[in-house]
Design a protein around this motif. Structure first.
Motif, PDB file in Angstrom:
ATOM      1  N   ILE A 171       0.841  -1.204   0.000  1.00 46.56           N
ATOM      2  CA  ILE A 171       0.000   0.000   0.000  1.00 46.56           C
ATOM      3  C   ILE A 171       0.874   1.251   0.000  1.00 46.56           C
ATOM      4  CG2 ILE A 171      -1.666   1.346   1.346  1.00 46.56           C
ATOM      5  CD1 ILE A 171      -2.836  -1.350   2.305  1.00 46.56           C
ATOM      6  N   GLN A 172       1.894   1.242   0.819  1.00 45.09           N
ATOM      7  CA  GLN A 172       2.805   2.393   0.885  1.00 45.09           C
ATOM      8  C   GLN A 172       3.553   2.580  -0.432  1.00 45.09           C
ATOM      9  OE1 GLN A 172       5.218   1.461   4.302  1.00 45.09           O
ATOM     10  NE2 GLN A 172       3.725   2.295   5.768  1.00 45.09           N
ATOM     11  N   ARG A 216      -6.252  10.029  -6.582  1.00 44.50           N
ATOM     12  CA  ARG A 216      -6.742   8.788  -7.170  1.00 44.50           C
ATOM     13  C   ARG A 216      -7.655   8.070  -6.181  1.00 44.50           C
ATOM     14  NH1 ARG A 216      -1.760   5.618 -10.243  1.00 44.50           N
ATOM     15  NH2 ARG A 216      -0.918   7.404 -11.381  1.00 44.50           N
ATOM     16  N   HIS A 217      -8.496   7.219  -6.746  1.00 42.78           N
ATOM     17  CA  HIS A 217      -9.323   6.329  -5.924  1.00 42.78           C
ATOM     18  C   HIS A 217      -8.561   5.009  -5.829  1.00 42.78           C
ATOM     19  CE1 HIS A 217     -13.092   4.593  -4.329  1.00 42.78           C
ATOM     20  NE2 HIS A 217     -12.676   3.491  -4.957  1.00 42.78           N
ATOM     21  N   TRP A 218      -7.933   4.774  -4.671  1.00 43.96           N
ATOM     22  CA  TRP A 218      -7.116   3.579  -4.477  1.00 43.96           C
ATOM     23  C   TRP A 218      -7.963   2.445  -3.891  1.00 43.96           C
ATOM     24  CZ3 TRP A 218      -2.364   3.148  -6.415  1.00 43.96           C
ATOM     25  CH2 TRP A 218      -1.621   4.307  -6.663  1.00 43.96           C
ATOM     26  N   GLU A 219      -7.787   1.250  -4.459  1.00 40.89           N
ATOM     27  CA  GLU A 219      -8.457   0.069  -3.925  1.00 40.89           C
ATOM     28  C   GLU A 219      -7.447  -1.061  -3.743  1.00 40.89           C
ATOM     29  OE1 GLU A 219     -11.741  -1.180  -6.282  1.00 40.89           O
ATOM     30  OE2 GLU A 219     -12.899   0.655  -5.963  1.00 40.89           O
ATOM     31  N   VAL A 220      -7.489  -1.689  -2.573  1.00 44.36           N
ATOM     32  CA  VAL A 220      -6.729  -2.915  -2.341  1.00 44.36           C
ATOM     33  C   VAL A 220      -7.572  -4.078  -2.837  1.00 44.36           C
ATOM     34  CG1 VAL A 220      -5.946  -4.525  -0.560  1.00 44.36           C
ATOM     35  CG2 VAL A 220      -5.290  -2.116  -0.446  1.00 44.36           C
ATOM     36  N   ALA A 221      -6.961  -4.964  -3.626  1.00 43.65           N
ATOM     37  CA  ALA A 221      -7.693  -6.095  -4.202  1.00 43.65           C
ATOM     38  C   ALA A 221      -6.951  -7.393  -3.890  1.00 43.65           C
ATOM     39  CB  ALA A 221      -7.833  -5.914  -5.709  1.00 43.65           C
ATOM     40  N   ALA A 243      -5.214  -3.373   5.499  1.00 42.56           N
ATOM     41  CA  ALA A 243      -6.001  -2.705   4.458  1.00 42.56           C
ATOM     42  C   ALA A 243      -7.094  -1.853   5.085  1.00 42.56           C
ATOM     43  CB  ALA A 243      -6.608  -3.748   3.520  1.00 42.56           C
ATOM     44  N   HIS A 244      -7.745  -2.384   6.115  1.00 41.12           N
ATOM     45  CA  HIS A 244      -8.791  -1.638   6.817  1.00 41.12           C
ATOM     46  C   HIS A 244      -8.227  -0.383   7.465  1.00 41.12           C
ATOM     47  CE1 HIS A 244     -11.938  -1.350  10.219  1.00 41.12           C
ATOM     48  NE2 HIS A 244     -12.460  -0.865   9.111  1.00 41.12           N
ATOM     49  N   GLN A 245      -7.030  -0.495   8.050  1.00 36.56           N
ATOM     50  CA  GLN A 245      -6.403   0.664   8.666  1.00 36.56           C
ATOM     51  C   GLN A 245      -6.100   1.746   7.625  1.00 36.56           C
ATOM     52  OE1 GLN A 245      -5.937   1.285  12.005  1.00 36.56           O
ATOM     53  NE2 GLN A 245      -5.459   3.327  11.190  1.00 36.56           N
ATOM     54  N   LEU A 291      -9.316   3.459   6.835  1.00 41.01           N
ATOM     55  CA  LEU A 291      -9.738   4.386   7.882  1.00 41.01           C
ATOM     56  C   LEU A 291      -8.949   5.690   7.847  1.00 41.01           C
ATOM     57  CD1 LEU A 291     -10.232   1.948  10.919  1.00 41.01           C
ATOM     58  CD2 LEU A 291     -12.001   3.010   9.508  1.00 41.01           C
ATOM     59  N   ASN A 292      -7.645   5.597   7.539  1.00 40.04           N
ATOM     60  CA  ASN A 292      -6.835   6.824   7.540  1.00 40.04           C
ATOM     61  C   ASN A 292      -6.839   7.547   6.190  1.00 40.04           C
ATOM     62  OD1 ASN A 292      -4.844   5.614   5.866  1.00 40.04           O
ATOM     63  ND2 ASN A 292      -3.683   4.859   7.631  1.00 40.04           N
ATOM     64  N   GLY A 293      -7.622   7.015   5.227  1.00 39.76           N
ATOM     65  CA  GLY A 293      -7.791   7.709   3.954  1.00 39.76           C
ATOM     66  C   GLY A 293      -6.726   7.449   2.912  1.00 39.76           C
ATOM     67  N   THR A 294      -5.782   6.531   3.207  1.00 35.34           N
ATOM     68  CA  THR A 294      -4.753   6.209   2.215  1.00 35.34           C
ATOM     69  C   THR A 294      -5.351   5.481   1.024  1.00 35.34           C
ATOM     70  OG1 THR A 294      -3.116   6.000   3.997  1.00 35.34           O
ATOM     71  CG2 THR A 294      -2.532   5.059   1.855  1.00 35.34           C
TER      72      THR A 294
END
Length: 350
Positions: free
Chosen positions: A43-44, A54-59, A80-82, A85-88
């Motif tokens: 993610i980082q 951008r609209h980031w999505e973890v898949a 991923a949930h964290q 929550l923090n908007g990353t």
């Protein structure tokens, strides 16, 4: 805003069956089980140097996410949930099997912020599913789709035209049933014969005849056109190119091409355009379209324009125009003007 995917690959993890066509290590180019630290790091790595919004999505891709042990699901979901929550990131999605969807499973996914679930449907023909050793039925696809919708998830269906036992009748029935279920999104992956799969052995023995690339394009184009007409967003057509898939010792046969998506859109547009041109024999024609549709209208590697020049005797002029709505093609003769709505497969005289 552009949507960007952060893929977390879990190849074969959670899979209850080994499907005859499947070698996720080759398809994804990834091996092993990711850790929570891997998820955080990915993610980082994806997001830290990007300046524009951008609209980031973890898949979570490559296995059957909801079939892996609960503890492992939670370990992967927590970072991923964290980040959510923090908007990353702004969304979490996964792919899984239709027979691994229950209310408790979906409650867990929602708790960790997941909003999109893609089902490996492959076919709605139970005979094809059985030949492919999927281990689930078409009825379970229906039940899983209905439950996901009831619980507020965005639903995706992944389809594989060209599986053992499929013919055009089977394909049409699958397409019709998917259109009736109306998932939000769909992916179409024409079958490729990948080394170290049961399908590869069947192919070598002559027990399976794979689709050619042309046949794969035709079947995928038929499905995609029907999905679009029913409001289903088709977000991918054909396997993502990787080093392994581009190695002809690993992809033995079948409908794999790095440009499959472009070839499918070329076929969709060409069929509709030629159907109209067949009725305009002898009349000079001007074909106009938005710049964003140029490759679809003139065709991948200019194939539609070349075929039109051979097929039709009249002069045809091809023009980009800014004032034409994307997805529409204007065909003009001396006496008449037609508008082709390519997504609705409709022709209007204007």
């Amino acid at each position: 805003m552009k949507t960007s995917i952060i893929p977390i690959f879990i190849p074969h993890i959670g899979c209850l069956h080994r499907c005859v066509f499947c070698n996720q290590w080759r398809i994804t180019g990834h091996h092993g089980i990711p850790s929570a630290e891997d998820v955080t790091s990915l993610i980082q790595d994806y997001t830290k140097h990007v300046q524009e919004k951008r609209h980031w999505e973890v898949a979570f891709y490559g296995g059957s996410f909801t079939a892996i042990p609960e503890e492992m699901q939670e370990r992967l979901l927590k970072p991923a949930h964290q980040a959510l929550l923090n908007g990353t990131i702004h969304g979490i999605r996964c792919s899984t099997r239709p027979d691994c969807i229950t209310s408790p499973i979906l409650d867990r996914l929602r708790f960790y912020g997941m909003s999109i679930v893609e089902l490996g449907v492959q076919s709605m023909d139970d005979t094809v599913l059985q030949f492919s050793k999927r281990g689930h039925t078409a009825e379970q696809v229906l039940e899983a789709t209905q439950l996901l919708k009831k619980c507020g998830f965005t639903v995706g269906h992944q389809l594989m035209p060209g599986l053992p036992g499929e013919d055009w009748h089977s394909l049409r029935e699958t397409t019709l049933k998917i259109c009736e279920l109306k998932p939000d999104i769909a992916r179409i992956y024409p079958v490729a014969v990948i080394e170290n799969t049961e399908l590869a052995a069947m192919y070598r023995q002559g027990a399976y005849i794979p689709l050619s690339i042309h046949e794969g394009v035709c079947r995928a184009a038929y499905m995609k056109q029907a999905f679009i007409e029913h409001g289903i967003s088709c977000i991918r057509t054909g396997l993502q190119a990787t080093k392994d898939l581009d190695d002809d010792t690993q992809v033995l046969a079948g409908a794999y091409a790095p440009a499959m998506g472009e070839m499918v859109d070329t076929k969709r547009y060409q069929m509709q355009l030629f159907k109209l041109l067949d009725k305009l024999s002898g009349e000079s024609v001007v074909i106009s379209y938005h710049r964003s549709d140029t490759s679809r209208v003139i065709g991948y590697h200019n194939v539609t324009r070349k075929r039109a020049a051979c097929k039709y005797k009249q002069h045809i002029r091809w023009c980009e125009k800014k004032n034409i709505q994307p997805g529409n093609v204007i065909v003009q003769t001396i006496l008449r003007t037609y508008r082709l709505d390519m997504n609705a497969n409709q022709v209007y005289e204007v």
